[in-house]
Write an enzyme that holds these catalytic residues in place. Sequence first.
Site, PDB file in Angstrom:
ATOM      1  N   ARG A  11       0.650  -1.209   0.080  1.00 26.88           N
ATOM      2  CA  ARG A  11       0.021   0.120   0.007  1.00 26.88           C
ATOM      3  C   ARG A  11       1.001   1.218   0.020  1.00 26.88           C
ATOM      4  NH1 ARG A  11      -0.376   4.453   2.740  1.00 26.88           N
ATOM      5  NH2 ARG A  11      -0.170   3.434   4.725  1.00 26.88           N
ATOM      6  N   ASP A  12       1.322   1.423   1.123  1.00 25.93           N
ATOM      7  CA  ASP A  12       2.243   2.853   1.133  1.00 25.93           C
ATOM      8  C   ASP A  12       3.492   2.562   0.209  1.00 25.93           C
ATOM      9  OD1 ASP A  12       3.027   5.182   2.234  1.00 25.93           O
ATOM     10  OD2 ASP A  12       3.318   4.379   4.352  1.00 25.93           O
ATOM     11  N   HIS A 206       5.801   4.309  12.590  1.00 27.37           N
ATOM     12  CA  HIS A 206       5.519   4.353  11.077  1.00 27.37           C
ATOM     13  C   HIS A 206       6.740   5.189  10.737  1.00 27.37           C
ATOM     14  CE1 HIS A 206       3.295   3.847   7.125  1.00 27.37           C
ATOM     15  NE2 HIS A 206       3.968   4.890   6.999  1.00 27.37           N
ATOM     16  N   HIS A 208       9.324   6.744   7.571  1.00 25.26           N
ATOM     17  CA  HIS A 208       9.979   6.913   6.361  1.00 25.26           C
ATOM     18  C   HIS A 208      11.425   7.271   6.658  1.00 25.26           C
ATOM     19  CE1 HIS A 208       6.295   6.699   4.032  1.00 25.26           C
ATOM     20  NE2 HIS A 208       5.730   6.839   5.158  1.00 25.26           N
ATOM     21  N   CYS A 239       4.561   8.889  -0.138  1.00 20.11           N
ATOM     22  CA  CYS A 239       3.065   9.281   0.088  1.00 20.11           C
ATOM     23  C   CYS A 239       2.964  10.174  -1.072  1.00 20.11           C
ATOM     24  CB  CYS A 239       2.758  10.097   1.288  1.00 20.11           C
ATOM     25  SG  CYS A 239       1.126  10.613   1.292  1.00 20.11           S
ATOM     26  N   ASN A 248       9.301   4.035   2.871  1.00 17.40           N
ATOM     27  CA  ASN A 248       9.244   3.503   4.412  1.00 17.40           C
ATOM     28  C   ASN A 248      10.725   2.941   4.796  1.00 17.40           C
ATOM     29  OD1 ASN A 248       6.321   2.919   3.041  1.00 17.40           O
ATOM     30  ND2 ASN A 248       5.887   3.356   5.261  1.00 17.40           N
TER      31      ASN A 248
HETATM   32  P1  HMG Z   1     -12.905  14.281  -2.710  1.00 17.36           P
HETATM   33  O1  HMG Z   1     -12.699  14.648  -3.971  1.00 17.36           O
HETATM   34  O2  HMG Z   1     -12.928  15.355  -1.513  1.00 17.36           O
HETATM   35  O3  HMG Z   1     -14.357  13.149  -2.287  1.00 17.36           O
HETATM   36  O4  HMG Z   1     -11.921  12.880  -2.288  1.00 17.36           O
HETATM   37  P2  HMG Z   1     -15.618  13.224  -3.131  1.00 17.36           P
HETATM   38  O5  HMG Z   1     -16.857  12.647  -1.917  1.00 17.36           O
HETATM   39  O6  HMG Z   1     -16.104  14.872  -3.498  1.00 17.36           O
HETATM   40  O7  HMG Z   1     -15.488  12.458  -4.325  1.00 17.36           O
HETATM   41  C1  HMG Z   1     -14.478  12.581  -5.389  1.00 17.36           C
HETATM   42  C2  HMG Z   1     -14.662  11.454  -6.399  1.00 17.36           C
HETATM   43  O8  HMG Z   1     -14.176  10.424  -5.859  1.00 17.36           O
HETATM   44  C3  HMG Z   1     -15.937  10.966  -6.700  1.00 17.36           C
HETATM   45  O9  HMG Z   1     -15.917  10.378  -7.802  1.00 17.36           O
HETATM   46  C4  HMG Z   1     -16.194   9.788  -5.697  1.00 17.36           C
HETATM   47  O10 HMG Z   1     -17.130   9.196  -6.023  1.00 17.36           O
HETATM   48  C5  HMG Z   1     -14.758   9.437  -5.622  1.00 17.36           C
HETATM   49  P3  HMG Z   1     -16.225  11.368  -9.509  1.00 17.36           P
HETATM   50  O11 HMG Z   1     -17.646  11.691  -9.277  1.00 17.36           O
HETATM   51  O12 HMG Z   1     -15.313  12.583  -9.453  1.00 17.36           O
HETATM   52  O13 HMG Z   1     -15.810  10.210 -10.429  1.00 17.36           O
HETATM   53  N1  HMG Z   1     -14.628   8.725  -4.103  1.00 17.36           N
HETATM   54  C6  HMG Z   1     -14.128   7.555  -4.194  1.00 17.36           C
HETATM   55  N2  HMG Z   1     -13.550   6.377  -5.191  1.00 17.36           N
HETATM   56  C7  HMG Z   1     -13.095   5.449  -4.676  1.00 17.36           C
HETATM   57  N3  HMG Z   1     -13.076   4.965  -3.582  1.00 17.36           N
HETATM   58  C8  HMG Z   1     -13.587   5.901  -2.664  1.00 17.36           C
HETATM   59  C9  HMG Z   1     -14.193   7.111  -2.973  1.00 17.36           C
HETATM   60  N4  HMG Z   1     -14.559   8.262  -2.280  1.00 17.36           N
HETATM   61  C10 HMG Z   1     -14.873   9.271  -3.284  1.00 17.36           C
HETATM   62  N5  HMG Z   1     -13.515   5.501  -1.100  1.00 17.36           N
HETATM   63  C11 HMG Z   1     -11.020  11.127  -0.880  1.00 17.36           C
HETATM   64  C12 HMG Z   1     -11.832  12.582  -0.889  1.00 17.36           C
HETATM   65  C13 HMG Z   1     -10.642  10.989   0.624  1.00 17.36           C
HETATM   66  C14 HMG Z   1     -11.724  10.017  -1.487  1.00 17.36           C
HETATM   67  C15 HMG Z   1      -9.680  11.444  -1.920  1.00 17.36           C
HETATM   68  O14 HMG Z   1      -9.046  12.463  -1.152  1.00 17.36           O
HETATM   69  C16 HMG Z   1      -8.911  10.295  -1.693  1.00 17.36           C
HETATM   70  O15 HMG Z   1      -9.032   9.249  -2.392  1.00 17.36           O
HETATM   71  N6  HMG Z   1      -7.493  10.685  -1.373  1.00 17.36           N
HETATM   72  C17 HMG Z   1      -6.384   9.672  -1.068  1.00 17.36           C
HETATM   73  C18 HMG Z   1      -5.378  10.108  -0.472  1.00 17.36           C
HETATM   74  C19 HMG Z   1      -4.447   8.739  -0.260  1.00 17.36           C
HETATM   75  O16 HMG Z   1      -4.674   7.632  -0.352  1.00 17.36           O
HETATM   76  N7  HMG Z   1      -3.186   9.037   0.228  1.00 17.36           N
HETATM   77  C20 HMG Z   1      -2.227   8.344   0.573  1.00 17.36           C
HETATM   78  C21 HMG Z   1      -2.349   7.595   1.727  1.00 17.36           C
HETATM   79  S1  HMG Z   1      -1.975   8.320   3.246  1.00 17.36           S
HETATM   80  C22 HMG Z   1      -0.220   8.026   3.678  1.00 17.36           C
HETATM   81  O17 HMG Z   1       0.367   7.397   2.774  1.00 17.36           O
HETATM   82  C23 HMG Z   1       0.225   8.223   5.019  1.00 17.36           C
HETATM   83  C24 HMG Z   1       0.349   6.944   5.662  1.00 17.36           C
HETATM   84  O18 HMG Z   1       1.449   6.169   5.176  1.00 17.36           O
HETATM   85  C25 HMG Z   1       1.051   7.407   7.008  1.00 17.36           C
HETATM   86  C26 HMG Z   1       2.370   8.283   6.954  1.00 17.36           C
HETATM   87  O19 HMG Z   1       3.283   7.958   6.339  1.00 17.36           O
HETATM   88  O20 HMG Z   1       1.862   9.290   7.738  1.00 17.36           O
HETATM   89  C27 HMG Z   1      -0.921   6.399   6.038  1.00 17.36           C
HETATM   90 MG    MG Z   2       3.426   6.365   5.309  1.00 15.19          MG
END
Ligand code: HMG
Ligand code: MG
Length: 307
Positions: A11-12, A206, A208, A239, A248
């Site tokens: 995932r990450d 966690h 990186h 990320c 990571n």
């Molecule tokens: P948004 O644009 O604010 O939400 O996104 P929305 O509700 O307006 O939806 C926009 C579009 O996304 C729509 O589709 C929805 O249907 C779709 P459209 O009408 O444009 O075709 N949608 C989805 N599609 C699939 N699955 C869903 C979903 N929800 C809405 N669940 C949202 C809000 C949260 C969805 C968006 O901002 C997003 O997907 N962000 C992903 C961020 C991400 O994955 N980041 C990386 C992970 S975090 C990380 O890595 C840190 C970590 O490792 C810890 C660390 O290191 O600190 C965990």
């Molecule tokens: Mg991370």
Amino acid sequence: MKVRITEVGLRDGLQNEKLVLPTEVRLDLARRLAQAGVRRLELGAFVSPKWVPQMAGSAELLKAAVGAPEFRDVQLSALVPNDRGLDEAMQTRVPRIAIFASATESFSLKNINCSVEESFARYDDVVKRAKKQKLSVRGYLSMCFGCAFEGEVKESVVVKLAARLVEMGCDEVSIGDTIGVADPKQVRRLGAKLLRELGPRRTTMHFHDTRGTALANILASLDLGITSFDSSIAGLGGCPYAPSATGNVATEDVVYMLERMGVKTDLHMGRLIETNRWLQSKMNRELPSKVGRAGLPQRLGIVRAPN
Ligand code: HMG
Ligand code: MG
């Protein structure tokens, strides 16, 4: 002493690679990791494929893995940002989800398009629904040691938000050094406060390895009594919404250091290195893990002989 490792490379790791791996190759990687002894494995994310195209196909991947005999002893999980993500995760019967919040407003907006408070309100519903279905829940908290957009982050804010994740129902909080800026002294200070608030069972680190301090930070955490860490096979990762965040800490590097110190991980070093080599051929690039590059030392065991 024994350490619990959660493998987050699928995932990450993969979410930040240019090359998008086909689902069957991701499943093959998951199988290899399970064979190497990985017992906690984050397989994918139910996020918008427009935001993170690399995680498309997570439903297919989870459906193939959940309940399959080779994952019998593996706790599989997936990242979930909202109700829709939870609906999709539940369809795969994955037993564990992970929600992800931020310690800073700017990263919250960049990463999930809402404020910290809005995200907590949203996650409150998600966690309630997940708990009703008897799912276990991990809570991530990002930018805990410094933020790409806001600089220094107050320790009191991190501790308060981590405690709120537990109150919400998270059985574990993963404290993210999202952009790899933490140093061991800072880890000792914040780690001690987190341990007092959350207890050792709920505290995971966690790190990186963006600036090469991740192993030192793990050692500092271990000295405090923290025994749960996240890592990515071969050091894949980053990320997509945190500029300059790289991989990571590599699973092989963590396992090598710990096992040489006599700290058990139950992971199989040789198989991890084989997986690293296999993965390099699939990613078409040299991956950052140091042990992956060097291999095991000739004439020395993975477990240090007693003096
Ligand atoms: P948004 O644009 O604010 O939400 O996104 P929305 O509700 O307006 O939806 C926009 C579009 O996304 C729509 O589709 C929805 O249907 C779709 P459209 O009408 O444009 O075709 N949608 C989805 N599609 C699939 N699955 C869903 C979903 N929800 C809405 N669940 C949202 C809000 C949260 C969805 C968006 O901002 C997003 O997907 N962000 C992903 C961020 C991400 O994955 N980041 C990386 C992970 S975090 C990380 O890595 C840190 C970590 O490792 C810890 C660390 O290191 O600190 C965990
Ligand atoms: Mg991370």
